[in-house]
Write a protein that holds these residues in place. Sequence first.
Motif, PDB file in Angstrom:
ATOM      1  N   UNK A   1     -11.351  89.861  56.603  1.00  0.00           N
ATOM      2  CA  UNK A   1     -11.201  88.812  57.414  1.00  0.00           C
ATOM      3  C   UNK A   1      -9.648  88.761  57.181  1.00  0.00           C
ATOM      4  N   UNK A   2      -8.681  88.348  58.174  1.00  0.00           N
ATOM      5  CA  UNK A   2      -7.217  88.196  57.967  1.00  0.00           C
ATOM      6  C   UNK A   2      -6.844  86.498  59.096  1.00  0.00           C
ATOM      7  N   UNK A   3      -6.912  85.870  57.620  1.00  0.00           N
ATOM      8  CA  UNK A   3      -6.405  84.010  57.923  1.00  0.00           C
ATOM      9  C   UNK A   3      -4.993  84.190  58.321  1.00  0.00           C
ATOM     10  N   UNK A   4      -4.758  82.974  59.125  1.00  0.00           N
ATOM     11  CA  UNK A   4      -3.063  82.477  59.590  1.00  0.00           C
ATOM     12  C   UNK A   4      -3.073  81.485  59.249  1.00  0.00           C
ATOM     13  N   UNK A   5      -2.122  80.442  58.304  1.00  0.00           N
ATOM     14  CA  UNK A   5      -2.537  79.120  58.188  1.00  0.00           C
ATOM     15  C   UNK A   5      -1.276  79.114  59.474  1.00  0.00           C
ATOM     16  N   UNK A   6      -1.614  78.241  60.655  1.00  0.00           N
ATOM     17  CA  UNK A   6      -0.574  77.138  61.598  1.00  0.00           C
ATOM     18  C   UNK A   6      -0.036  76.231  61.199  1.00  0.00           C
ATOM     19  N   UNK A   7       1.385  75.913  61.305  1.00  0.00           N
ATOM     20  CA  UNK A   7       1.234  73.916  60.594  1.00  0.00           C
ATOM     21  C   UNK A   7       1.578  73.433  61.974  1.00  0.00           C
ATOM     22  N   UNK A   8       1.291  72.523  61.620  1.00  0.00           N
ATOM     23  CA  UNK A   8       1.149  71.337  62.881  1.00  0.00           C
ATOM     24  C   UNK A   8       2.880  71.647  63.176  1.00  0.00           C
ATOM     25  N   UNK A   9       2.889  71.574  65.116  1.00  0.00           N
ATOM     26  CA  UNK A   9       4.014  71.907  65.778  1.00  0.00           C
ATOM     27  C   UNK A   9       4.552  73.334  65.438  1.00  0.00           C
ATOM     28  N   UNK A  10       3.961  74.256  65.023  1.00  0.00           N
ATOM     29  CA  UNK A  10       4.492  75.228  64.482  1.00  0.00           C
ATOM     30  C   UNK A  10       4.216  77.035  65.874  1.00  0.00           C
ATOM     31  N   UNK A  11       5.202  77.570  66.294  1.00  0.00           N
ATOM     32  CA  UNK A  11       4.678  77.254  67.762  1.00  0.00           C
ATOM     33  C   UNK A  11       3.781  79.440  67.482  1.00  0.00           C
ATOM     34  N   UNK A  12       2.744  79.114  68.149  1.00  0.00           N
ATOM     35  CA  UNK A  12       1.846  79.922  68.615  1.00  0.00           C
ATOM     36  C   UNK A  12       2.537  81.330  68.524  1.00  0.00           C
ATOM     37  N   UNK A  13       3.381  81.780  69.040  1.00  0.00           N
ATOM     38  CA  UNK A  13       4.081  83.046  69.704  1.00  0.00           C
ATOM     39  C   UNK A  13       4.491  83.567  68.254  1.00  0.00           C
ATOM     40  N   UNK A  14       5.141  82.518  67.185  1.00  0.00           N
ATOM     41  CA  UNK A  14       5.010  82.792  65.368  1.00  0.00           C
ATOM     42  C   UNK A  14       4.216  83.569  65.374  1.00  0.00           C
ATOM     43  N   UNK A  15       3.051  82.388  65.325  1.00  0.00           N
ATOM     44  CA  UNK A  15       1.407  82.558  64.435  1.00  0.00           C
ATOM     45  C   UNK A  15       0.802  84.355  64.458  1.00  0.00           C
ATOM     46  N   UNK A  16       1.278  84.117  66.076  1.00  0.00           N
ATOM     47  CA  UNK A  16       0.464  85.420  66.199  1.00  0.00           C
ATOM     48  C   UNK A  16       1.515  86.551  66.379  1.00  0.00           C
ATOM     49  N   UNK A  17       2.671  86.637  65.956  1.00  0.00           N
ATOM     50  CA  UNK A  17       3.215  87.751  65.377  1.00  0.00           C
ATOM     51  C   UNK A  17       3.058  88.198  63.604  1.00  0.00           C
ATOM     52  N   UNK A  18       2.703  86.848  62.823  1.00  0.00           N
ATOM     53  CA  UNK A  18       2.618  86.804  61.785  1.00  0.00           C
ATOM     54  C   UNK A  18       1.242  87.488  61.261  1.00  0.00           C
ATOM     55  N   UNK A  19      -0.267  86.886  62.174  1.00  0.00           N
ATOM     56  CA  UNK A  19      -1.400  87.511  62.472  1.00  0.00           C
ATOM     57  C   UNK A  19      -1.342  89.094  62.879  1.00  0.00           C
ATOM     58  N   UNK A  25      -1.086  96.065  58.216  1.00  0.00           N
ATOM     59  CA  UNK A  25       0.184  95.999  57.363  1.00  0.00           C
ATOM     60  C   UNK A  25      -1.665  96.621  56.289  1.00  0.00           C
ATOM     61  N   UNK A  26      -3.092  96.423  56.999  1.00  0.00           N
ATOM     62  CA  UNK A  26      -4.332  96.345  56.718  1.00  0.00           C
ATOM     63  C   UNK A  26      -4.410  97.842  57.076  1.00  0.00           C
ATOM     64  N   UNK A  27      -4.037  98.395  58.266  1.00  0.00           N
ATOM     65  CA  UNK A  27      -4.283  99.845  58.259  1.00  0.00           C
ATOM     66  C   UNK A  27      -5.288 100.235  58.975  1.00  0.00           C
ATOM     67  N   UNK A  28      -5.745  99.409  59.587  1.00  0.00           N
ATOM     68  CA  UNK A  28      -7.450  99.799  60.345  1.00  0.00           C
ATOM     69  C   UNK A  28      -6.618 100.233  61.653  1.00  0.00           C
ATOM     70  N   UNK A  29      -6.142 100.456  62.137  1.00  0.00           N
ATOM     71  CA  UNK A  29      -5.976 101.289  63.423  1.00  0.00           C
ATOM     72  C   UNK A  29      -5.358 102.393  63.454  1.00  0.00           C
ATOM     73  N   UNK A  30      -4.978 102.546  61.096  1.00  0.00           N
ATOM     74  CA  UNK A  30      -4.272 103.783  61.263  1.00  0.00           C
ATOM     75  C   UNK A  30      -5.876 104.640  61.115  1.00  0.00           C
TER      76      UNK A  30
END
Length: 63
Positions: A1-19, A25-30
């Motif tokens: 399971x992929x976990x992306x820690x989101x800091x308080x006040x962090x932009x949701x777009x940035x968190x989505x980009x990290x996710x 990188x996991x290669x699941x889609x490939x």
Amino acid sequence: MIVVPVKEGENIERALKKFKRKFERTGIVKELRRRQQFDKPSVVRRFKKERAVYVQKLKEQED
């Protein structure tokens, strides 16, 4: 399971980009796309050989 820690006040777009980056990188889609069809072992070997030749030419051009 992929976990992306989101800091308080962090932009949701940035968190989505990290996710998305972590997921890629996991290669699941490939892997899923590769498993959608069966490739004969001889075809797989041919593709690997062609890729090796291509990579070798790139490295030679780089030098």
